[in-house]
Design a protein around this motif. Structure first.
Motif, mmCIF file in Angstrom:
data_model
loop_
_atom_site.group_PDB
_atom_site.id
_atom_site.type_symbol
_atom_site.label_atom_id
_atom_site.label_comp_id
_atom_site.label_asym_id
_atom_site.label_seq_id
_atom_site.Cartn_x
_atom_site.Cartn_y
_atom_site.Cartn_z
ATOM 1 N N ARG A 1 -31.228 -16.015 59.712
ATOM 2 C CA ARG A 1 -30.783 -16.771 60.879
ATOM 3 C C ARG A 1 -31.967 -17.517 61.495
ATOM 4 N NH1 ARG A 1 -25.679 -15.612 62.530
ATOM 5 N NH2 ARG A 1 -24.667 -13.849 61.526
ATOM 6 N N ALA A 2 -32.740 -18.132 60.634
ATOM 7 C CA ALA A 2 -33.907 -18.893 61.084
ATOM 8 C C ALA A 2 -33.475 -19.952 62.081
ATOM 9 C CB ALA A 2 -34.598 -19.533 59.886
ATOM 10 N N GLU A 3 -34.244 -20.066 63.142
ATOM 11 C CA GLU A 3 -33.878 -21.000 64.207
ATOM 12 C C GLU A 3 -34.435 -22.380 63.892
ATOM 13 O OE1 GLU A 3 -33.671 -19.887 68.161
ATOM 14 O OE2 GLU A 3 -33.887 -17.766 67.791
ATOM 15 N N LEU A 4 -33.604 -23.196 63.285
ATOM 16 C CA LEU A 4 -34.005 -24.538 62.906
ATOM 17 C C LEU A 4 -33.072 -25.556 63.533
ATOM 18 C CD1 LEU A 4 -34.738 -23.839 59.133
ATOM 19 C CD2 LEU A 4 -36.399 -24.063 60.992
ATOM 20 N N SER A 5 -33.491 -26.811 63.497
ATOM 21 C CA SER A 5 -32.643 -27.894 63.993
ATOM 22 C C SER A 5 -31.708 -28.338 62.878
ATOM 23 C CB SER A 5 -33.521 -29.072 64.435
ATOM 24 O OG SER A 5 -34.112 -29.693 63.296
ATOM 25 N N CYS A 6 -30.797 -29.248 63.181
ATOM 26 C CA CYS A 6 -29.898 -29.735 62.131
ATOM 27 C C CYS A 6 -30.690 -30.459 61.053
ATOM 28 C CB CYS A 6 -28.826 -30.635 62.727
ATOM 29 S SG CYS A 6 -29.274 -32.368 62.958
ATOM 30 N N TYR A 7 -31.810 -31.080 61.430
ATOM 31 C CA TYR A 7 -32.647 -31.761 60.442
ATOM 32 C C TYR A 7 -33.342 -30.746 59.533
ATOM 33 C CZ TYR A 7 -32.250 -35.940 63.466
ATOM 34 O OH TYR A 7 -31.792 -36.998 64.211
ATOM 35 N N THR A 8 -34.069 -29.809 60.118
ATOM 36 C CA THR A 8 -34.868 -28.899 59.296
ATOM 37 C C THR A 8 -34.006 -27.889 58.543
ATOM 38 O OG1 THR A 8 -35.360 -27.683 61.339
ATOM 39 C CG2 THR A 8 -37.093 -29.112 60.458
ATOM 40 N N ALA A 9 -32.849 -27.507 59.099
ATOM 41 C CA ALA A 9 -31.966 -26.596 58.375
ATOM 42 C C ALA A 9 -31.514 -27.229 57.063
ATOM 43 C CB ALA A 9 -30.759 -26.231 59.232
ATOM 44 N N SER A 10 -31.115 -28.501 57.115
ATOM 45 C CA SER A 10 -30.691 -29.180 55.890
ATOM 46 C C SER A 10 -31.883 -29.562 55.025
ATOM 47 C CB SER A 10 -29.859 -30.425 56.241
ATOM 48 O OG SER A 10 -28.557 -30.050 56.645
ATOM 49 N N LEU A 11 -33.024 -29.864 55.635
ATOM 50 C CA LEU A 11 -34.219 -30.167 54.854
ATOM 51 C C LEU A 11 -34.622 -28.959 54.017
ATOM 52 C CD1 LEU A 11 -36.533 -32.163 54.222
ATOM 53 C CD2 LEU A 11 -37.769 -31.191 56.185
ATOM 54 N N VAL A 12 -34.612 -27.777 54.613
ATOM 55 C CA VAL A 12 -34.930 -26.552 53.879
ATOM 56 C C VAL A 12 -33.922 -26.337 52.754
ATOM 57 C CG1 VAL A 12 -34.899 -24.026 54.054
ATOM 58 C CG2 VAL A 12 -36.213 -25.378 55.694
ATOM 59 N N ALA A 13 -32.631 -26.513 53.057
ATOM 60 C CA ALA A 13 -31.603 -26.320 52.040
ATOM 61 C C ALA A 13 -31.769 -27.305 50.890
ATOM 62 C CB ALA A 13 -30.218 -26.472 52.662
ATOM 63 N N TYR A 14 -32.173 -28.526 51.203
ATOM 64 C CA TYR A 14 -32.390 -29.543 50.174
ATOM 65 C C TYR A 14 -33.602 -29.206 49.308
ATOM 66 C CZ TYR A 14 -33.830 -34.013 48.142
ATOM 67 O OH TYR A 14 -34.233 -35.001 47.275
ATOM 68 N N LEU A 15 -34.686 -28.741 49.926
ATOM 69 C CA LEU A 15 -35.939 -28.505 49.204
ATOM 70 C C LEU A 15 -35.984 -27.157 48.495
ATOM 71 C CD1 LEU A 15 -38.463 -29.861 51.871
ATOM 72 C CD2 LEU A 15 -37.808 -30.984 49.734
ATOM 73 N N GLU A 16 -35.232 -26.187 48.962
ATOM 74 C CA GLU A 16 -35.386 -24.806 48.487
ATOM 75 C C GLU A 16 -35.168 -24.630 46.980
ATOM 76 O OE1 GLU A 16 -34.821 -20.561 50.622
ATOM 77 O OE2 GLU A 16 -33.161 -21.976 50.793
ATOM 78 N N PRO A 17 -34.230 -25.326 46.347
ATOM 79 C CA PRO A 17 -34.089 -25.128 44.896
ATOM 80 C C PRO A 17 -35.362 -25.413 44.111
ATOM 81 C CG PRO A 17 -32.151 -26.244 45.758
ATOM 82 C CD PRO A 17 -33.161 -26.211 46.866
ATOM 83 N N GLY A 18 -36.194 -26.300 44.591
ATOM 84 C CA GLY A 18 -37.438 -26.614 43.900
ATOM 85 C C GLY A 18 -38.674 -26.049 44.557
ATOM 86 N N ALA A 19 -38.505 -25.354 45.680
ATOM 87 C CA ALA A 19 -39.652 -24.807 46.426
ATOM 88 C C ALA A 19 -39.190 -23.538 47.134
ATOM 89 C CB ALA A 19 -40.185 -25.826 47.428
#
Length: 324
Positions: free
Chosen positions: A11-29
């Motif tokens: 339940r990391a406290e992220l914004s709508c930008y960083t929550a989706s940014l993490v989800a986008y980047l996580e498969p490769g990082a």
């Protein structure tokens, strides 16, 4: 539109930008959450071209080992946008797209308020798209929970409906969503981000206040006695608080500081509500800022002392050796 439960590994406290940014980047990082936590900061531009203040909450974490990073793209018509989304999805497996909260059925702002909102999109089948939104928060408009589902072309087109225009503060958030200033395509068209050769980082334009304490004090000076400014930057203060709590989750002994950051947006909302009732309670806002500043000062002093202690120990050991 079909829907499946979305998993929430934390339940990391992220914004709508960083929550989706993490989800986008996580498969490769796989370490992207840790990298983002280490990159969290607070810098404030005092002469934003969008008017007022601009906020930068973290350094860029999207640059890969090949020097590629994300950049905004746009198209005025849906067919061109759909073709570009399809190509980017085929090339990289997914694409960050800019949604419109007024047209996102899972958003608490659905049907009422339109603001930019990042989602992760990938081609599912002919005429169908997998769409995920990792953002989770209790907002002034209601509760936002993570979403994962399948949209057809018509539904995706609706979800990405161009805003037409955005408030200056929303434009500023878009512009700095990656951590440093990025060029924006027109709000009259569909928008998304593509992975491309990252430009060399340029010196930030304008006048900035860097460093958590200086930036925090500057924001407090701007908003504590001005209810209009407080309302204007409430979302930016809320975003700063979430990112700081995300950073502090892995910092030993930071529970009180994290709690103070968590209380700050509540005090801001109370101050705004009191101003709307005709009696602005500036004291509550000032107290909340003062508590956060005091906690940050304590943590920074403790970190500085901890960093200095091994050096002192080494110096003492070295001195003993010379005496022998």
């Amino acid at each position: 539109m079909s829907e499946t439960p979305a998993s929430t590994p934390d339940r990391a406290e992220l914004s709508c930008y960083t929550a989706s940014l993490v989800a986008y980047l996580e498969p490769g990082a796989s370490d992207i959450k840790d990298r983002l936590a280490r990159s969290v900061r607070l810098s404030v531009r005092t002469d934003s071209p969008d008017g007022g203040l601009a906020f930068s909450h973290h350094a860029r974490v999207d640059i890969d080992d090949r020097g590629r990073g994300l950049a905004y793209r746009g198209a005025q018509d849906w067919e061109a946008a759909r073709t570009a989304l399809d190509a980017e999805s085929a090339l990289h497996g997914r694409v960050l797209a800019v949604g419109n909260t007024r047209h996102l059925p899972w958003s608490p702002m659905y049907g009422t308020v339109g603001t930019p909102h990042w989602v992760v999109v990938s081609r599912h089948a002919e005429g169908q798209w997998s769409v995920s939104d990792a953002f989770e928060a209790l907002t002034p408009h209601g509760s936002q929970t993570p979403y994962a589902g399948i949209l057809d072309d018509r539904e995706l087109r609706g979800a990405l409906t161009p805003l037409g225009h955005a408030a200056p503060q929303a434009v500023s958030r878009d512009r700095h969503a990656l951590g440093e200033e990025a060029a924006l395509p027109p709000y009259t068209g569909y928008r998304w981000l593509e992975l491309d050769a990252a430009p060399r980082p340029a010196a930030p334009e304008g006048t900035w206040v860097h460093g958590l304490l200086p930036a925090l004090r500057h924001v407090a000076d701007q908003v504590c006695a001005d209810p209009e400014a407080l309302a204007r930057y409430a979302d930016d203060i809320w975003t700063a608080a979430r990112h700081q709590r995300f950073r502090l989750a892995s910092v030993p002994g930071a529970q009180e500081a994290s709690a103070a950051w968590g209380a700050l947006p509540q005090a801001v909302r109370f101050g705004i509500a009191s101003a709307e009732r005709g009696r602005f309670r500036a004291g509550a806002v000032e107290k909340a800022f003062a508590q956060v500043i005091a906690m940050v000062e304590q943590l920074e002093a403790a970190e500085a002392a901890g960093a200095a202690e091994p050096q002192h120990a080494g110096a003492r050991q070295g001195g003993a050796g010379r005496d022998v």
